[in-house]
Write an enzyme that holds these catalytic residues in place. Structure first.
Site, PDB file in Angstrom:
ATOM      1  N   LYS A 130       1.048  -1.722   0.280  1.00  0.00           N
ATOM      2  CA  LYS A 130       0.431   0.203  -0.350  1.00  0.00           C
ATOM      3  C   LYS A 130       0.933   1.703   0.095  1.00  0.00           C
ATOM      4  O   LYS A 130       0.720   2.128  -0.369  1.00  0.00           O
ATOM      5  CB  LYS A 130      -1.184  -0.049   1.289  1.00  0.00           C
ATOM      6  CG  LYS A 130      -1.402  -1.051   1.321  1.00  0.00           C
ATOM      7  CD  LYS A 130      -3.108  -1.577  -0.072  1.00  0.00           C
ATOM      8  CE  LYS A 130      -3.256  -2.611  -0.086  1.00  0.00           C
ATOM      9  NZ  LYS A 130      -3.671  -3.148  -0.886  1.00  0.00           N
ATOM     10  N   LYS A 148      -2.329   1.714   9.553  1.00  0.00           N
ATOM     11  CA  LYS A 148      -2.224   0.747   8.628  1.00  0.00           C
ATOM     12  C   LYS A 148      -1.237  -0.285   7.660  1.00  0.00           C
ATOM     13  O   LYS A 148       0.219   0.036   8.297  1.00  0.00           O
ATOM     14  CB  LYS A 148      -2.496   1.278   7.295  1.00  0.00           C
ATOM     15  CG  LYS A 148      -3.859   2.651   6.600  1.00  0.00           C
ATOM     16  CD  LYS A 148      -4.155   3.195   5.523  1.00  0.00           C
ATOM     17  CE  LYS A 148      -5.284   4.291   5.378  1.00  0.00           C
ATOM     18  NZ  LYS A 148      -5.845   4.613   3.781  1.00  0.00           N
ATOM     19  N   LYS A 200      -2.655  10.834   7.961  1.00  0.00           N
ATOM     20  CA  LYS A 200      -4.170  11.663   8.694  1.00  0.00           C
ATOM     21  C   LYS A 200      -5.677  10.750   8.611  1.00  0.00           C
ATOM     22  O   LYS A 200      -5.681  10.591   7.481  1.00  0.00           O
ATOM     23  CB  LYS A 200      -4.399  12.469   8.185  1.00  0.00           C
ATOM     24  CG  LYS A 200      -5.016  14.085   8.187  1.00  0.00           C
ATOM     25  CD  LYS A 200      -4.493  14.472   9.150  1.00  0.00           C
ATOM     26  CE  LYS A 200      -5.167  15.489   9.810  1.00  0.00           C
ATOM     27  NZ  LYS A 200      -5.197  16.310  11.295  1.00  0.00           N
ATOM     28  N   HIS A 207     -16.190   6.530  -0.450  1.00  0.00           N
ATOM     29  CA  HIS A 207     -15.641   5.474  -1.438  1.00  0.00           C
ATOM     30  C   HIS A 207     -15.634   5.167  -2.717  1.00  0.00           C
ATOM     31  O   HIS A 207     -17.191   5.393  -2.635  1.00  0.00           O
ATOM     32  CB  HIS A 207     -15.039   4.426   0.209  1.00  0.00           C
ATOM     33  CG  HIS A 207     -14.750   3.409  -0.912  1.00  0.00           C
ATOM     34  ND1 HIS A 207     -13.877   2.497  -0.334  1.00  0.00           N
ATOM     35  CD2 HIS A 207     -14.509   3.002  -2.297  1.00  0.00           C
ATOM     36  CE1 HIS A 207     -13.721   1.657  -0.631  1.00  0.00           C
ATOM     37  NE2 HIS A 207     -14.188   1.300  -1.602  1.00  0.00           N
ATOM     38  N   LYS A 252     -17.945  -3.470   1.865  1.00  0.00           N
ATOM     39  CA  LYS A 252     -19.057  -2.990   1.375  1.00  0.00           C
ATOM     40  C   LYS A 252     -20.343  -3.615   0.960  1.00  0.00           C
ATOM     41  O   LYS A 252     -19.982  -5.474   1.698  1.00  0.00           O
ATOM     42  CB  LYS A 252     -18.333  -3.207   0.129  1.00  0.00           C
ATOM     43  CG  LYS A 252     -17.020  -1.787  -0.416  1.00  0.00           C
ATOM     44  CD  LYS A 252     -16.498  -1.704  -2.118  1.00  0.00           C
ATOM     45  CE  LYS A 252     -15.110  -1.301  -1.348  1.00  0.00           C
ATOM     46  NZ  LYS A 252     -14.101  -1.766  -2.668  1.00  0.00           N
ATOM     47  N   GLU A 302      -8.865   2.856  -5.548  1.00  0.00           N
ATOM     48  CA  GLU A 302      -9.997   3.174  -5.363  1.00  0.00           C
ATOM     49  C   GLU A 302      -9.383   4.862  -4.525  1.00  0.00           C
ATOM     50  O   GLU A 302      -8.561   5.275  -4.589  1.00  0.00           O
ATOM     51  CB  GLU A 302      -9.949   2.891  -4.222  1.00  0.00           C
ATOM     52  CG  GLU A 302     -10.334   1.309  -4.728  1.00  0.00           C
ATOM     53  CD  GLU A 302     -11.037   0.616  -3.348  1.00  0.00           C
ATOM     54  OE1 GLU A 302     -11.432  -0.802  -3.244  1.00  0.00           O
ATOM     55  OE2 GLU A 302      -9.684   0.482  -1.928  1.00  0.00           O
ATOM     56  N   ARG A 329      -7.629  -6.610  -9.400  1.00  0.00           N
ATOM     57  CA  ARG A 329      -8.592  -8.051  -9.544  1.00  0.00           C
ATOM     58  C   ARG A 329      -9.668  -7.897 -10.437  1.00  0.00           C
ATOM     59  O   ARG A 329      -9.855  -6.136 -10.009  1.00  0.00           O
ATOM     60  CB  ARG A 329      -8.441  -8.810  -8.305  1.00  0.00           C
ATOM     61  CG  ARG A 329      -9.287  -7.882  -6.997  1.00  0.00           C
ATOM     62  CD  ARG A 329      -9.700  -8.771  -6.237  1.00  0.00           C
ATOM     63  NE  ARG A 329     -10.698  -7.567  -5.254  1.00  0.00           N
ATOM     64  CZ  ARG A 329     -10.122  -6.381  -4.399  1.00  0.00           C
ATOM     65  NH1 ARG A 329      -9.400  -6.640  -3.722  1.00  0.00           N
ATOM     66  NH2 ARG A 329     -11.314  -5.964  -3.818  1.00  0.00           N
ATOM     67  N   VAL A 380     -16.227  -7.380  -6.464  1.00  0.00           N
ATOM     68  CA  VAL A 380     -17.483  -8.100  -6.327  1.00  0.00           C
ATOM     69  C   VAL A 380     -17.847  -7.094  -7.241  1.00  0.00           C
ATOM     70  O   VAL A 380     -18.714  -7.389  -7.573  1.00  0.00           O
ATOM     71  CB  VAL A 380     -17.220  -7.982  -5.147  1.00  0.00           C
ATOM     72  CG1 VAL A 380     -19.209  -8.565  -4.397  1.00  0.00           C
ATOM     73  CG2 VAL A 380     -16.373  -8.912  -4.284  1.00  0.00           C
ATOM     74  N   ARG A 394     -24.911  -6.246  -1.451  1.00  0.00           N
ATOM     75  CA  ARG A 394     -24.855  -7.559  -1.319  1.00  0.00           C
ATOM     76  C   ARG A 394     -25.469  -8.628  -0.600  1.00  0.00           C
ATOM     77  O   ARG A 394     -26.084  -8.385   1.028  1.00  0.00           O
ATOM     78  CB  ARG A 394     -23.784  -7.218  -0.712  1.00  0.00           C
ATOM     79  CG  ARG A 394     -22.590  -6.499  -1.905  1.00  0.00           C
ATOM     80  CD  ARG A 394     -21.027  -6.790  -1.227  1.00  0.00           C
ATOM     81  NE  ARG A 394     -19.678  -6.367  -1.785  1.00  0.00           N
ATOM     82  CZ  ARG A 394     -18.951  -6.502  -1.717  1.00  0.00           C
ATOM     83  NH1 ARG A 394     -18.205  -7.465  -0.890  1.00  0.00           N
ATOM     84  NH2 ARG A 394     -17.997  -5.218  -2.479  1.00  0.00           N
TER      85      ARG A 394
END
Lengths: 451, 83
Positions: A116, A158, A201, A208, A237, A275, A292, A295, A338
């Site tokens: 990341k 993270k 931060k 999103h 999600k 994203e 990838r 979904v 979903r």
């Protein structure tokens, strides 16, 4: 060219891929665990190979067994779907060595996206706005404190190898950072085998938003517009849509162009997603690259008319992206709910078991991607996703109307599902107005307990 | 004091784990004394781990389920003796 493709996955996505192949005239091989002998994907594929065992690590995550199955059946290509082996650099390499087409990004794309912090650096180098934070991986609490002081609290810790919200901790002050650091580190180690963390931060209640990109082997990248994925619970999600109600055409063009610029800068190949987080003032920041098929890809398909799985196959064969869609504005609006085997009233506790009553919704504007059928027993060993219910309408209000009608028609019993939660969210004013952010779901479910 | 046997059953189907990670020692062994709400084992269902806690103060009499093996809804996992 290849005449046969092995689907290295299960559930709805395996069914989705088999359908695309059938339409392309490509034969399919399903792999299935002992717990999935009754799986719809195994029934629909032209051939099936049992992977002994039931645990993911012995079956769908077992590279050797999957490649062996491809060899034995003469499959010239493998589609990994999402999850399992989809973002596994070693697996993509192994396929290449075995002379099997891997339907997805190049190994080096997967490697970059998987780190990341490296991806964030690359994004900054390509001129994309990134969230302020440390530029190097952090291994000690003192480094973390220094980085957080530089950035200013509140911060989020993270994992550099992260994803799916694991190893992420919000820290509002130094005391909390000192307390959370070892936990985040342990979680990162356990989940990803890499304890390196970074500090960013904290952006409070962002939206999103992600952009679907397609890259060809000639280095050309196009985007297929954005998806709004702010309806989440603990970074998972629940509802996605395309386009996003938060963007006007100007911002849409800017985010789309930013995603393409980044993908081109890393020579991105095949389907992927960039994203972003969007703050309350409509500033967008790069978050991560997902190397990838995602979904939620059907909402993009519904508004663009482009079958992304077929595009993946086409691109893998060396064909070019269709630049005519560079300026493509989606047609209408699509939503995806979903449907998970989880009890929203009980902290989303999983709910596997026999489907005794199954009635699927249908009619104009409804698409249902599922592997469930009457009499199917949902095994307890895998993901809780049972179905993706997609609704299309000429505009957002029409799509919501169709989705609410389809949710009312949908019966899946006696397992507990997210259907009642979706009905409540779709009836909500802020959802209908499109003015929500990632905190929306919290209003509809009981507060988490600590266990 | 009368000894009373208490069965601890699986609230849902899943995979039974006696330890938090492969390298860790088991949460409990047969014969161990445990407090009410102490963690006895884990149950993994659809990638979600649930802690199964002791319903009583007492002793572990028998661990019925096998480590890392599937269990069905309502299967007996452990037998406890209430203090």
């Amino acid at each position: 060219m290849f005449g046969k493709l092995l689907v290295a996955n299960r559930g709805e996505i395996a069914v989705r891929i088999i359908r695309a192949c059938r339409e392309l005239g490509i034969k399919t091989v399903a792999v299935y665990s002992e717990a999935d002998a009754d799986g719809l994907h195994a029934a629909l594929a032209d051939e099936k190979v049992c992977l002994p065992g039931f645990k993911p690590v012995d079956t769908y995550l077992n590279m050797e067994k999957v490649i062996q199955a491809a060899r034995e059946t003469g499959a010239g290509a493998v589609h990994p779907g999402y999850g399992y082996l989809a973002e596994n650099e070693a697996f993509a390499l192994r396929c290449g060595e075995a002379g099997i087409f891997f339907i997805g990004p190049r190994p080096e794309n997967i490697r970059l996206a998987g780190n990341k912090l490296r991806a964030k650096k690359q994004a900054a180098a390509a001129g994309l706005p990134v969230i302020p934070g440390c530029e190097r991986g952090i291994c000690t609490v003192e480094e973390a404190v220094a980085a957080a002081r530089d950035t200013g609290f509140p911060v989020i810790l993270k994992a550099t190898a992260g994803g799916g919200g694991r190893g992420m901790r919000i820290c509002s002050d130094e005391e909390e950072l000192r307390e959370e650091f070892p936990i985040a580190r342990a979680e990162a180690g356990a989940s990803f085998g890499d304890v390196t963390l970074y500090v960013e931060k904290l952006l409070r209640n962002p939206r999103h938003i992600e952009v679907q990109v397609l890259g060809d082997s000639g280095g050309r990248v196009i985007h297929l517009g954005e998806r709004e994925c702010s309806v989440q619970r603990r970074y998972q999600k629940l509802i996605e849509e395309s386009p996003s109600p938060a963007l006007d055409d100007d911002l849409r063009d800017k985010i789309g162009a930013a995603a393409v610029r980044l993908a081109e800068s890393i020579n991105y190949f095949n389907a992927g997603t960039v994203e972003f987080m969007l703050d309350a003032n409509n500033n967008f920041y790069f978050m991560e690259i997902n190397a990838r098929l995602q979904v939620e890809h059907p909402v993009t398909e519904m508004v663009t008319g482009i079958d992304i799985v077929k595009e993946q196959v086409r691109l893998a064969l060396g064909e070019r992206v269709k630049t005519g869609v560079q300026r493509h504005r989606g047609h209408g609006w699509a939503l995806e709910c979903r449907i998970n085997a989880e009890d929203p009233e009980k902290f989303f506790l999983p709910s596997p078991g026999l489907i005794e009553c199954y009635r699927a919704p249908g009619g104009f504007g409804v698409r249902l991607d599922t592997h469930v059928y009457q009499g199917y027993r949902v095994p307890p060993y895998y993901d809780s996703l049972l179905a993706k219910l997609v609704a299309w309408g000429r505009d957002r209000a029409a799509a919501i109307c169709t989705m609410r009608r389809a949710l009312d028609e949908f019966t899946l019993e006696p397992v507990k599902t997210t259907i009642p939660l979706h009905k409540r969210i779709l009836a909500d004013q802020s959802f209908q107005k499109g003015t929500f952010n990632t905190s929306l779901v919290n209003r509809f479910v009981p507060a988490d307990d600590d266990d | 004091m009368d000894a009373k046997l208490v069965e601890v059953r699986a609230p849902i189907a899943g995979v039974f784990y006696r330890k938090p990670s492969p390298e860790s020692p088991p949460y409990v062994e047969a014969g161990d004394s445990v407090k009410k709400k102490q963690v006895l084992c884990l149950l993994e269902t659809m990638k979600v781990f649930q802690k199964i806690k002791s319903p009583v103060n007492g002793k572990v009499v028998e661990i019925v389920a096998q480590n890392e093996q599937p269990v069905s809804d309502n299967d007996v996992l452990l037998i406890m003796e209430e203090e």
